[in-house]
Design a protein around this motif. Structure first.
Motif, PDB file in Angstrom:
ATOM      1  N   ILE A  85     -35.334 -16.283 -16.126  1.00  0.00           N
ATOM      2  CA  ILE A  85     -35.678 -17.475 -16.913  1.00  0.00           C
ATOM      3  C   ILE A  85     -36.652 -18.298 -16.082  1.00  0.00           C
ATOM      4  O   ILE A  85     -36.426 -18.514 -14.884  1.00  0.00           O
ATOM      5  N   ARG A  86     -37.735 -18.724 -16.739  1.00  0.00           N
ATOM      6  CA  ARG A  86     -38.696 -19.538 -15.996  1.00  0.00           C
ATOM      7  C   ARG A  86     -38.855 -20.902 -16.648  1.00  0.00           C
ATOM      8  O   ARG A  86     -39.053 -21.001 -17.851  1.00  0.00           O
ATOM      9  N   LEU A  87     -38.737 -21.942 -15.827  1.00  0.00           N
ATOM     10  CA  LEU A  87     -38.997 -23.307 -16.276  1.00  0.00           C
ATOM     11  C   LEU A  87     -40.336 -23.737 -15.710  1.00  0.00           C
ATOM     12  O   LEU A  87     -40.631 -23.478 -14.545  1.00  0.00           O
ATOM     13  N   GLU A  88     -41.109 -24.416 -16.536  1.00  0.00           N
ATOM     14  CA  GLU A  88     -42.390 -24.934 -16.080  1.00  0.00           C
ATOM     15  C   GLU A  88     -42.512 -26.357 -16.580  1.00  0.00           C
ATOM     16  O   GLU A  88     -42.221 -26.630 -17.746  1.00  0.00           O
ATOM     17  N   TRP A  89     -42.848 -27.270 -15.676  1.00  0.00           N
ATOM     18  CA  TRP A  89     -42.973 -28.658 -16.103  1.00  0.00           C
ATOM     19  C   TRP A  89     -44.017 -29.378 -15.260  1.00  0.00           C
ATOM     20  O   TRP A  89     -44.366 -28.918 -14.181  1.00  0.00           O
ATOM     21  N   SER A  90     -44.473 -30.498 -15.796  1.00  0.00           N
ATOM     22  CA  SER A  90     -45.515 -31.258 -15.129  1.00  0.00           C
ATOM     23  C   SER A  90     -44.897 -32.173 -14.071  1.00  0.00           C
ATOM     24  O   SER A  90     -43.933 -32.888 -14.345  1.00  0.00           O
ATOM     25  N   ASP A  91     -45.444 -32.127 -12.882  1.00  0.00           N
ATOM     26  CA  ASP A  91     -45.017 -33.022 -11.794  1.00  0.00           C
ATOM     27  C   ASP A  91     -46.194 -33.108 -10.824  1.00  0.00           C
ATOM     28  O   ASP A  91     -46.491 -32.128 -10.140  1.00  0.00           O
ATOM     29  N   PRO A  92     -46.876 -34.243 -10.812  1.00  0.00           N
ATOM     30  CA  PRO A  92     -48.103 -34.309 -10.015  1.00  0.00           C
ATOM     31  C   PRO A  92     -47.894 -34.014  -8.528  1.00  0.00           C
ATOM     32  O   PRO A  92     -48.786 -33.489  -7.880  1.00  0.00           O
ATOM     33  N   ALA A  93     -46.719 -34.342  -7.988  1.00  0.00           N
ATOM     34  CA  ALA A  93     -46.510 -34.137  -6.552  1.00  0.00           C
ATOM     35  C   ALA A  93     -45.300 -33.236  -6.320  1.00  0.00           C
ATOM     36  O   ALA A  93     -44.254 -33.428  -6.940  1.00  0.00           O
ATOM     37  N   ALA A  94     -45.467 -32.284  -5.446  1.00  0.00           N
ATOM     38  CA  ALA A  94     -44.331 -31.438  -5.060  1.00  0.00           C
ATOM     39  C   ALA A  94     -43.530 -32.170  -3.989  1.00  0.00           C
ATOM     40  O   ALA A  94     -44.060 -32.462  -2.920  1.00  0.00           O
ATOM     41  N   ASP A  95     -42.295 -32.502  -4.290  1.00  0.00           N
ATOM     42  CA  ASP A  95     -41.403 -33.099  -3.289  1.00  0.00           C
ATOM     43  C   ASP A  95     -40.493 -31.989  -2.799  1.00  0.00           C
ATOM     44  O   ASP A  95     -39.471 -31.705  -3.410  1.00  0.00           O
ATOM     45  N   ALA A  96     -40.921 -31.357  -1.725  1.00  0.00           N
ATOM     46  CA  ALA A  96     -40.199 -30.173  -1.258  1.00  0.00           C
ATOM     47  C   ALA A  96     -39.496 -30.445   0.058  1.00  0.00           C
ATOM     48  O   ALA A  96     -39.002 -29.535   0.706  1.00  0.00           O
ATOM     49  N   ALA A 163     -33.689 -17.717  -7.091  1.00  0.00           N
ATOM     50  CA  ALA A 163     -34.688 -18.579  -7.721  1.00  0.00           C
ATOM     51  C   ALA A 163     -35.817 -18.833  -6.748  1.00  0.00           C
ATOM     52  O   ALA A 163     -35.609 -18.854  -5.530  1.00  0.00           O
ATOM     53  N   SER A 164     -36.985 -19.013  -7.317  1.00  0.00           N
ATOM     54  CA  SER A 164     -38.143 -19.279  -6.486  1.00  0.00           C
ATOM     55  C   SER A 164     -39.111 -20.142  -7.280  1.00  0.00           C
ATOM     56  O   SER A 164     -39.299 -19.923  -8.481  1.00  0.00           O
ATOM     57  N   GLY A 165     -39.697 -21.135  -6.626  1.00  0.00           N
ATOM     58  CA  GLY A 165     -40.607 -22.029  -7.320  1.00  0.00           C
ATOM     59  C   GLY A 165     -41.963 -22.077  -6.659  1.00  0.00           C
ATOM     60  O   GLY A 165     -42.092 -21.812  -5.453  1.00  0.00           O
ATOM     61  N   ARG A 166     -42.963 -22.409  -7.454  1.00  0.00           N
ATOM     62  CA  ARG A 166     -44.303 -22.597  -6.893  1.00  0.00           C
ATOM     63  C   ARG A 166     -44.928 -23.790  -7.589  1.00  0.00           C
ATOM     64  O   ARG A 166     -44.825 -23.934  -8.811  1.00  0.00           O
ATOM     65  N   HIS A 167     -45.539 -24.647  -6.798  1.00  0.00           N
ATOM     66  CA  HIS A 167     -46.197 -25.826  -7.358  1.00  0.00           C
ATOM     67  C   HIS A 167     -47.701 -25.624  -7.291  1.00  0.00           C
ATOM     68  O   HIS A 167     -48.235 -25.328  -6.228  1.00  0.00           O
ATOM     69  N   ALA A 168     -48.370 -25.729  -8.422  1.00  0.00           N
ATOM     70  CA  ALA A 168     -49.832 -25.597  -8.464  1.00  0.00           C
ATOM     71  C   ALA A 168     -50.361 -26.386  -9.653  1.00  0.00           C
ATOM     72  O   ALA A 168     -49.706 -26.444 -10.707  1.00  0.00           O
ATOM     73  N   ASP A 169     -51.516 -26.993  -9.472  1.00  0.00           N
ATOM     74  CA  ASP A 169     -52.207 -27.727 -10.544  1.00  0.00           C
ATOM     75  C   ASP A 169     -51.295 -28.772 -11.199  1.00  0.00           C
ATOM     76  O   ASP A 169     -51.300 -28.929 -12.425  1.00  0.00           O
ATOM     77  N   GLY A 170     -50.499 -29.462 -10.405  1.00  0.00           N
ATOM     78  CA  GLY A 170     -49.652 -30.528 -10.934  1.00  0.00           C
ATOM     79  C   GLY A 170     -48.488 -30.027 -11.765  1.00  0.00           C
ATOM     80  O   GLY A 170     -47.928 -30.786 -12.571  1.00  0.00           O
ATOM     81  N   ARG A 171     -48.115 -28.769 -11.599  1.00  0.00           N
ATOM     82  CA  ARG A 171     -46.975 -28.233 -12.363  1.00  0.00           C
ATOM     83  C   ARG A 171     -46.077 -27.394 -11.464  1.00  0.00           C
ATOM     84  O   ARG A 171     -46.552 -26.709 -10.565  1.00  0.00           O
TER      85      ARG A 171
END
Lengths: 225, 340
Positions: A85-96, A163-171
Motif C-alpha cells: 500500500i502506498r500513501l502519497e501526500w503533499s508536505d513541503p518539508a521532510a521532517d525526518a 515500510a519505506s518513504g521518500r520525499h521529493a518535489d514537496g511530497r
C-alpha cells in the motif's frame, strides 16, 4: 474506551460533517516484487484513490491543534508475496529528524482485526482491536502495532511489516508491505475486501500521537487475497 | 497522591555549587545512550535563566484554581519544549589530549562551539558592585504530589508510586510524545532522541529500595541534602518543612506540590554609598518570594533567630539539624523503622 474518552467523542460528534462516501482502494495484481519500494514503476499501474483527511478526535486534553494534511493519494498492489500500500501526500518539508523539540513526519494504515466496519476506526474499542502499520520518517521503517482504544497503542511481538518513504518535489511517498500471512495472531487478515483507514502526521506542525490527520471513517480495500 | 512520600530538603545556605551531586547523578544514570545532554540533577546560579535556558518562562504546571494557594486547578497550562543547542547545550567533547598531553599551553575547552549548558551563568548573579549577589540552586525532579507530567500523558506511561511517591516513566509505555516535557513547570523531563522516549530523575529508586540515599544527596560534600519520609516526625523533612517551617517548595504557584524543599538563602547586608552596611540583605526579599512563595520571610527570620542563639552559645535544635554533625543523621529511609 473509558467514560471520559466516550465523553470526548460525544462532544465532537455534532461537529462532524455528514459521513463521506468511503473511497474504494482497488489492489491491482502486480507480477513483480514491489515490496516497500515507494518508487517502483509498478505503482503506475495501480489506480490512485484520493482519501480526505481531517484532524482526529483529540482523545486527551493534552492533544490540541489542527492537523495540516487534507488528503492523501492511496494505491494498492497485490503481489504473489503480499500486499503493498502506498500513501502519497503533499508536505513541503521532510521532517525526518527527531530532536528534543522537533517531531518527525509519519503515516499509518489501520485495519480492524475482525475485518468488520463495526469496529470503531478511532483506535478500535474494547474487544474490537485494530492492527496499525506505522511509518515514521526518523526511522524510515514500519512498526506493527495494535490498539483497543485511545491510549492503548502497543507494539506487537511480530514485526513483519516493512515500510519505506521518500520525499521529493514537496511530497512524501511511503510504501507499506506485509506478506499475506502473518505469524502474529493479532494482525489483520488482509483477505478479500477489508475496511482500511489512514493517518498522516506533519512533524513541523508538532503533530504526534492523536494530533494527526485521519480518514474519519473506514475506506474500502478491495482485491486483497 | 501516594500513601507515603519520600522528600528531600536542600539547604541553600550550605550549597557551594561544587556540582558533586551533578556528577554523582550523571555518572550513575545519564552518561550514555542518548542521555549525554541530560542533567537529571544540576546546580544553577540564581538569579539567571538556568537550565534548560529560561525554564521559568517555559510554561507547564496547573492553571491556578479556586482551591487553597498552591493546590492548583484541574487544567494544565501549555508549555514549550526546550531545544538542544540553545536551551540544554550540546554534550561537547573537550580537548583533553591537547590540553593535558601536548606541548604548549592549550586551555581545556569544548571542541564544538557551545551556546548553553548547565550552570552556563556560573556565579553571574545580579546586582551592582559592591552589592552583587548570587546563590546556587540545585534542581532535580520534584516527585510532585500532583504531577502535571502524569496528567499530561495520554498513554498512562507516567505513574506515582504508592509506596514512596516516586514519579516514574514506564519506558515500555512511553512513545516520546513529550506532552510531559511541556507540562513539567520545572522542565525536569528530557526527551532522549536516541531511545525515542522521555526520561527523568528516578529519585535513585533502586538505591532507595535498599535504604541507600539518592546519589546526589549522599555525595553532597556540603551536607546540604536531607532525605526522609514527609510523615516521619523524627525525620528532617517533617521537622524542617512542618515543624520549623524553614524548608519551602520551589515555585509552588504551579500547583504541582513539589516534594523537594529548599531552605532559602540568607545573605549579607548591602553597603550604602559610604560603604557602611545597611542591614538590608543583598538578595532581595521579593526575588526569594518569587521563587519559594510567601513563607520566605518567616523562614529567614527563624533562621536568623536560631543562628543568633547558637552564636550566644545557646542550644538550637534547628541549627543542630541543619549543621548535620553526623552524615548519617541526614537520611532516614528505613520504611519500617521510621513509621510515624
Amino acid at each position: 474506551m473509558t467514560a471520559r474518552h466516550m465523553l470526548v467523542l460525544l462532544a465532537f460528534l455534532p461537529a462532524l460533517a455528514p459521513a463521506q462516501e468511503p473511497s474504494t482502494i482497488r489492489a491491482v495484481r502486480a507480477a513483480t516484487s514491489v515490496a516497500d519500494d515507494p518508487d517502483h514503476p509498478a505503482w503506475n499501474s495501480a489506480p490512485a484513490s484520493i482519501v480526505k483527511l481531517e484532524t482526529a478526535f483529540p482523545g486527551h486534553p493534552s492533544i490540541s491543534g489542527t492537523a495540516v494534511t487534507q488528503n492523501a493519494e492511496v494505491r494498492a498492489l497485490a503481489t504473489a508475496a503480499g500486499l503493498a500500500i502506498r500513501l502519497e501526500w503533499s508536505d513541503p518539508a521532510a521532517d525526518a529528524e527527531k530532536t528534543q523539540h522537533r517531531f518527525a513526519d509519519g503515516a499509518a494504515v489501520q485495519f480492524p482485526r475482525d475485518g468488520k466496519a463495526e469496529t470503531t476506526p478511532y483506535m478500535g474499542g474494547a474487544g474490537r482491536h485494530v492492527n496499525i502499520w506505522y511509518w515514521n520518517a526518523a526511522k524510515n521503517a514500519a512498526e506493527n502495532l495494535w490498539a483497543d482504544g485511545f491510549g492503548s497503542l502497543t507494539r506487537l511481538p511480530a514485526q513483519d511489516v516493512r515500510a519505506s518513504g521518500r520525499h521529493a518535489d514537496g511530497r512524501w511517498r511511503v510504501a507499506f508491505f506485509r506478506a499475506w500471512r502473518s505469524a502474529e495472531p493479532r494482525a489483520a487478515g488482509l483477505r478479500g475486501n477489508t475496511p482500511i483507514a489512514f493517518a498522516v502526521w506533519n512533524g513541523a506542525n508538532d503533530e504526534r500521537d492523536g494530533f494527526k490527520a485521519v480518514t474519519m471513517n473506514w475506506q474500502s480495500l478491495q482485491g486483497g487475497r | 497522591m501516594s500513601s507515603r512520600q519520600l522528600a528531600m530538603v536542600i539547604d541553600l545556605n550550605k550549597c557551594i555549587g561544587c556540582q558533586t551531586c551533578t556528577l554523582a547523578c550523571k555518572s550513575q544514570w545519564t552518561d550514555r545512550d542518548g542521555r549525554e545532554f541530560m542533567y537529571w540533577n544540576h546546580v544553577e546560579s540564581k538569579p539567571g535563566k538556568g537550565y534548560p535556558r529560561d525554564w521559568e518562562n517555559a510554561g507547564g504546571g496547573w492553571e491556578s484554581g479556586a482551591g487553597a494557594a498552591g493546590s492548583g486547578g484541574d487544567k494544565l497550562k501549555p508549555g514549550r519544549l526546550p531545544r538542544l543547542e540553545e536551551d540544554y547545550g550540546i554534550p561537547a567533547d573537550f580537548n583533553y589530549d591537547a590540553a593535558l598531553f601536548q606541548e604548549g599551553e592549550q586551555p581545556l575547552r569544548p571542541m564544538q562551539p557551545m551556546q548553553w549548558g548547565p550552570n552556563w551563568e556560573e556565579d553571574q548573579g545580579a546586582g551592582e558592585f559592591p552589592n552583587g549577589y548570587f546563590f546556587y540552586l540545585p534542581r532535580l525532579c520534584n516527585h510532585c504530589t500532583k504531577p502535571a507530567c502524569l496528567a499530561a500523558c495520554p498513554r498512562q506511561a507516567i505513574s506515582k508510586r504508592e509506596e514512596d511517591g516516586i514519579v516514574l516513566i514506564d519506558p515500555s509505555r512511553c512513545r516520546g510524545y513529550r506532552y510531559c516535557v511541556a507540562a513539567c513547570p520545572y522542565k525536569k523531563i528530557y526527551f532522549n532522541p536516541l531511545a525515542g522516549r522521555s526520561e527523568k530523575c528516578i529519585f535513585c529508586y533502586p538505591r532507595v529500595e535498599k535504604g541507600i540515599p539518592q546519589a546526589c544527596a549522599y555525595q553532597c560534600v556540603g551536607r546540604a541534602r536531607h532525605v526522609s519520609w514527609l510523615d516521619d516526625k523524627a525525620g528532617a523533612a517533617w521537622r524542617l518543612v512542618h515543624e520549623w517551617k524553614v524548608a519551602l517548595p520551589l515555585h509552588p504557584e504551579h500547583g504541582t506540590q513539589p516534594n523537594v524543599y529548599y531552605v532559602p538563602p540568607l545573605s549579607t547586608a548591602t553597603f550604602d554609598a559610604e560603604g557602611k552596611p545597611t542591614g538590608t540583605p543583598r538578595i532581595p526579599a521579593d526575588y526569594l518570594v518569587s521563587l519559594f512563595g510567601p513563607g520566605v520571610q518567616a523562614a529567614l527570620d527563624t533562621l536568623r533567630r536560631e543562628i543568633a542563639r547558637k552564636e550566644k552559645g545557646e542550644a538550637s535544635e534547628l541549627m543542630d539539624l541543619l549543621i548535620a554533625y553526623r552524615h548519617g543523621d541526614m537520611f532516614r529511609l528505613d520504611r519500617l523503622g521510621s513509621q510515624p
